[in-house]
Design an enzyme around this catalytic site. Structure first.
Site, PDB file in Angstrom:
ATOM      1  N   LYS A  39      -0.568  11.270   0.893  1.00  0.00           N
ATOM      2  CA  LYS A  39      -2.005  11.244   0.588  1.00  0.00           C
ATOM      3  C   LYS A  39      -2.759  12.012   1.672  1.00  0.00           C
ATOM      4  O   LYS A  39      -2.527  11.800   2.866  1.00  0.00           O
ATOM      5  CB  LYS A  39      -2.514   9.799   0.537  1.00  0.00           C
ATOM      6  CG  LYS A  39      -4.007   9.716   0.180  1.00  0.00           C
ATOM      7  CD  LYS A  39      -4.420   8.283  -0.110  1.00  0.00           C
ATOM      8  CE  LYS A  39      -4.922   7.539   1.094  1.00  0.00           C
ATOM      9  NZ  LYS A  39      -6.276   7.881   1.525  1.00  0.00           N
ATOM     10  N   ASP A  66      -7.288  12.416  -1.803  1.00  0.00           N
ATOM     11  CA  ASP A  66      -8.191  11.254  -1.858  1.00  0.00           C
ATOM     12  C   ASP A  66      -9.563  11.664  -1.339  1.00  0.00           C
ATOM     13  O   ASP A  66      -9.941  11.347  -0.222  1.00  0.00           O
ATOM     14  CB  ASP A  66      -7.586  10.129  -1.008  1.00  0.00           C
ATOM     15  CG  ASP A  66      -8.340   8.811  -1.148  1.00  0.00           C
ATOM     16  OD1 ASP A  66      -9.120   8.680  -2.104  1.00  0.00           O
ATOM     17  OD2 ASP A  66      -8.125   7.927  -0.299  1.00  0.00           O
ATOM     18  N   LEU A  67     -10.302  12.388  -2.190  1.00  0.00           N
ATOM     19  CA  LEU A  67     -11.631  12.860  -1.762  1.00  0.00           C
ATOM     20  C   LEU A  67     -12.757  12.120  -2.494  1.00  0.00           C
ATOM     21  O   LEU A  67     -13.926  12.431  -2.278  1.00  0.00           O
ATOM     22  CB  LEU A  67     -11.746  14.375  -1.944  1.00  0.00           C
ATOM     23  CG  LEU A  67     -10.879  15.175  -0.969  1.00  0.00           C
ATOM     24  CD1 LEU A  67     -11.054  16.679  -1.189  1.00  0.00           C
ATOM     25  CD2 LEU A  67     -11.197  14.827   0.487  1.00  0.00           C
ATOM     26  N   LYS A  68     -12.412  11.180  -3.363  1.00  0.00           N
ATOM     27  CA  LYS A  68     -13.402  10.309  -4.017  1.00  0.00           C
ATOM     28  C   LYS A  68     -14.645  11.094  -4.441  1.00  0.00           C
ATOM     29  O   LYS A  68     -15.753  10.880  -3.953  1.00  0.00           O
ATOM     30  CB  LYS A  68     -13.800   9.143  -3.101  1.00  0.00           C
ATOM     31  CG  LYS A  68     -12.618   8.261  -2.707  1.00  0.00           C
ATOM     32  CD  LYS A  68     -13.044   7.048  -1.913  1.00  0.00           C
ATOM     33  CE  LYS A  68     -11.882   6.126  -1.570  1.00  0.00           C
ATOM     34  NZ  LYS A  68     -10.941   6.652  -0.557  1.00  0.00           N
ATOM     35  N   HIS A  70     -17.850  12.546  -6.373  1.00  0.00           N
ATOM     36  CA  HIS A  70     -18.971  12.021  -7.158  1.00  0.00           C
ATOM     37  C   HIS A  70     -20.143  12.979  -7.006  1.00  0.00           C
ATOM     38  O   HIS A  70     -20.662  13.161  -5.896  1.00  0.00           O
ATOM     39  CB  HIS A  70     -19.358  10.625  -6.670  1.00  0.00           C
ATOM     40  CG  HIS A  70     -20.466  10.003  -7.468  1.00  0.00           C
ATOM     41  ND1 HIS A  70     -20.495  10.050  -8.843  1.00  0.00           N
ATOM     42  CD2 HIS A  70     -21.569   9.335  -7.081  1.00  0.00           C
ATOM     43  CE1 HIS A  70     -21.593   9.438  -9.265  1.00  0.00           C
ATOM     44  NE2 HIS A  70     -22.259   8.997  -8.227  1.00  0.00           N
ATOM     45  N   ASP A  71     -20.533  13.633  -8.129  1.00  0.00           N
ATOM     46  CA  ASP A  71     -21.619  14.617  -8.090  1.00  0.00           C
ATOM     47  C   ASP A  71     -22.031  14.845  -9.542  1.00  0.00           C
ATOM     48  O   ASP A  71     -21.550  14.131 -10.445  1.00  0.00           O
ATOM     49  CB  ASP A  71     -21.113  15.916  -7.417  1.00  0.00           C
ATOM     50  CG  ASP A  71     -22.247  16.716  -6.777  1.00  0.00           C
ATOM     51  OD1 ASP A  71     -23.297  16.886  -7.442  1.00  0.00           O
ATOM     52  OD2 ASP A  71     -22.089  17.167  -5.637  1.00  0.00           O
ATOM     53  N   THR A 121     -13.353  -1.270  -1.475  1.00  0.00           N
ATOM     54  CA  THR A 121     -12.905  -2.607  -1.051  1.00  0.00           C
ATOM     55  C   THR A 121     -13.680  -3.118   0.159  1.00  0.00           C
ATOM     56  O   THR A 121     -13.566  -4.287   0.504  1.00  0.00           O
ATOM     57  CB  THR A 121     -11.392  -2.614  -0.745  1.00  0.00           C
ATOM     58  OG1 THR A 121     -11.107  -1.515   0.097  1.00  0.00           O
ATOM     59  CG2 THR A 121     -10.572  -2.521  -2.005  1.00  0.00           C
ATOM     60  N   ARG A 182       0.743  -4.147   3.987  1.00  0.00           N
ATOM     61  CA  ARG A 182       1.263  -4.368   5.338  1.00  0.00           C
ATOM     62  C   ARG A 182       2.639  -5.008   5.267  1.00  0.00           C
ATOM     63  O   ARG A 182       2.763  -6.135   4.763  1.00  0.00           O
ATOM     64  CB  ARG A 182       0.324  -5.290   6.148  1.00  0.00           C
ATOM     65  CG  ARG A 182      -0.994  -4.630   6.536  1.00  0.00           C
ATOM     66  CD  ARG A 182      -0.767  -3.494   7.532  1.00  0.00           C
ATOM     67  NE  ARG A 182      -1.989  -2.793   7.883  1.00  0.00           N
ATOM     68  CZ  ARG A 182      -2.467  -1.714   7.249  1.00  0.00           C
ATOM     69  NH1 ARG A 182      -1.825  -1.199   6.222  1.00  0.00           N
ATOM     70  NH2 ARG A 182      -3.575  -1.133   7.668  1.00  0.00           N
ATOM     71  N   ARG A 212      -1.326   3.557   8.496  1.00  0.00           N
ATOM     72  CA  ARG A 212      -0.994   3.246   9.887  1.00  0.00           C
ATOM     73  C   ARG A 212       0.351   2.582  10.114  1.00  0.00           C
ATOM     74  O   ARG A 212       1.029   2.923  11.090  1.00  0.00           O
ATOM     75  CB  ARG A 212      -2.140   2.432  10.508  1.00  0.00           C
ATOM     76  CG  ARG A 212      -3.378   3.302  10.723  1.00  0.00           C
ATOM     77  CD  ARG A 212      -4.630   2.498  10.922  1.00  0.00           C
ATOM     78  NE  ARG A 212      -5.028   1.831   9.687  1.00  0.00           N
ATOM     79  CZ  ARG A 212      -6.094   1.078   9.554  1.00  0.00           C
ATOM     80  NH1 ARG A 212      -6.882   0.878  10.593  1.00  0.00           N
ATOM     81  NH2 ARG A 212      -6.396   0.524   8.393  1.00  0.00           N
TER      82      ARG A 212
HETATM   83  O1  C5P Z   1      -3.675   2.710   7.483  1.00  0.00           O
HETATM   84  P1  C5P Z   1      -3.793   2.002   6.158  1.00  0.00           P
HETATM   85  O2  C5P Z   1      -2.434   1.612   5.583  1.00  0.00           O
HETATM   86  O3  C5P Z   1      -4.785   0.868   6.159  1.00  0.00           O
HETATM   87  O4  C5P Z   1      -4.339   3.155   5.200  1.00  0.00           O
HETATM   88  C1  C5P Z   1      -4.752   2.937   3.903  1.00  0.00           C
HETATM   89  C2  C5P Z   1      -5.228   4.204   3.294  1.00  0.00           C
HETATM   90  O5  C5P Z   1      -5.765   3.900   2.027  1.00  0.00           O
HETATM   91  C3  C5P Z   1      -6.332   4.910   4.072  1.00  0.00           C
HETATM   92  O6  C5P Z   1      -6.138   6.308   3.876  1.00  0.00           O
HETATM   93  C4  C5P Z   1      -7.588   4.446   3.405  1.00  0.00           C
HETATM   94  O7  C5P Z   1      -8.618   5.396   3.445  1.00  0.00           O
HETATM   95  C5  C5P Z   1      -7.130   4.276   1.978  1.00  0.00           C
HETATM   96  N1  C5P Z   1      -7.927   3.345   1.207  1.00  0.00           N
HETATM   97  C6  C5P Z   1      -8.123   2.013   1.563  1.00  0.00           C
HETATM   98  N2  C5P Z   1      -8.866   1.202   0.783  1.00  0.00           N
HETATM   99  C7  C5P Z   1      -9.413   1.666  -0.332  1.00  0.00           C
HETATM  100  C8  C5P Z   1      -9.232   2.994  -0.713  1.00  0.00           C
HETATM  101  C9  C5P Z   1      -8.465   3.809   0.087  1.00  0.00           C
HETATM  102  O8  C5P Z   1      -7.618   1.566   2.581  1.00  0.00           O
HETATM  103  N3  C5P Z   1     -10.096   0.860  -1.096  1.00  0.00           N
END
Ligand code: C5P
Length: 237
Positions: A39, A66-68, A70-71, A121, A182, A212
């Site tokens: 991603k 993942d550029l979300k 909206h326009d 979220t 996680r 991460r």
């Molecule tokens: O580091 P981590 O596992 O938390 O990364 C989650 C990825 O998913 C990040 O790139 C974050 O921007 C993306 N993301 C998120 N929650 C969302 C949409 C996207 O954590 N609702």
């Protein structure tokens, strides 16, 4: 392909949330054959990372942009066409009807699938109220998921906690893509609603987005492989 046919390796999407293209390329090299789906989000895209989409797809990898978006519809459509030409597999848009309609029309005939973000979220009912919305989070997520499906959107980004209830709303054809994953024992960081990889798949997720826990690990490849082992279905007897 229905979601249940997705190969296990493709279910793990590693978020290349890194500040520079060189670091992202080094991470891809370290992960090697273990990871087939990446991603690219704001941080890397705005640091010159978009050409990496083509580079990765030329290596046989899949890429989620993942550029979300909206326009206005015309602008969304032109942006979607450009991303489709890079060979991306997934692109996110915010779940507004005009935006979703423009995006699904513009991706027609390409391999690009459009994912809608229903409600970020990080928003709770109070944040939505403050932004002028009448509905709370769960009602708005459900209403937007239904609209997304009617407009031909291919999948939804949702928290793993929403996956089971959204599956009931949208059935099995739409892909559910869940961040907030996680592995047991990993640091949660700023994610509040988290699940382990196996529980997220059991809850109905098709794809897990993990950032991460993989890219900040001492041994990213070992973490990625452990996630894949955790989500590999047992062999039928
Ligand atoms: O580091 P981590 O596992 O938390 O990364 C989650 C990825 O998913 C990040 O790139 C974050 O921007 C993306 N993301 C998120 N929650 C969302 C949409 C996207 O954590 N609702």
């Amino acid at each position: 392909m229905t979601p249940s046919d997705i190969p296990t390796r493709d279910r793990l999407i590693v978020a290349l949330d890194l500040p520079a293209v060189e670091q992202a390329e080094a991470m891809v090299a370290r992960l090697g054959d273990s990871v087939s789906f990446y991603k690219i989000g704001y941080q890397l895209a705005y640091a010159g990372g978009l050409p990496l989409v083509r580079k990765l797809t030329d290596q046989g990898k899949k890429v989620f942009v993942d550029l979300k978006l909206h326009d206005i519809g015309n602008t969304v459509a032109r942006g979607v066409e450009s991303i489709a030409k890079l060979g991306a597999t997934f692109l996110t848009v915010h779940a507004y009807p005009q935006t979703m309609k423009a995006a699904t029309e513009a991706r027609a005939g390409s391999g690009l699938k459009i994912l809608a973000v229903t409600v970020l979220t990080s928003y709770d009912d109070g944040d939505l109220h403050q932004a002028g919305y009448r509905l709370g989070v769960s009602d708005l997520v459900e209403a937007r998921a239904r609209q997304a499906q009617l407009l031909g959107i291919d999948g939804l980004v949702c928290s793993p906690e929403e996956a089971a209830s959204l599956r009931k709303v949208v059935g099995h054809q739409m892909r559910l893509v869940t961040p907030g994953i996680r592995p047991a024992g990993a640091a949660t960081g700023d994610q509040k609603r988290i699940m382990t990889p196996a529980r997220a798949i059991a809850a109905g997720s098709d794809y897990l987005v993990v950032g991460r826990p993989v890219v900040e690990a001492a041994d990213p490849k070992a973490v990625a492989e452990a996630i894949l082992v955790e989500i590999t279905p047992p062999l039928a007897a």
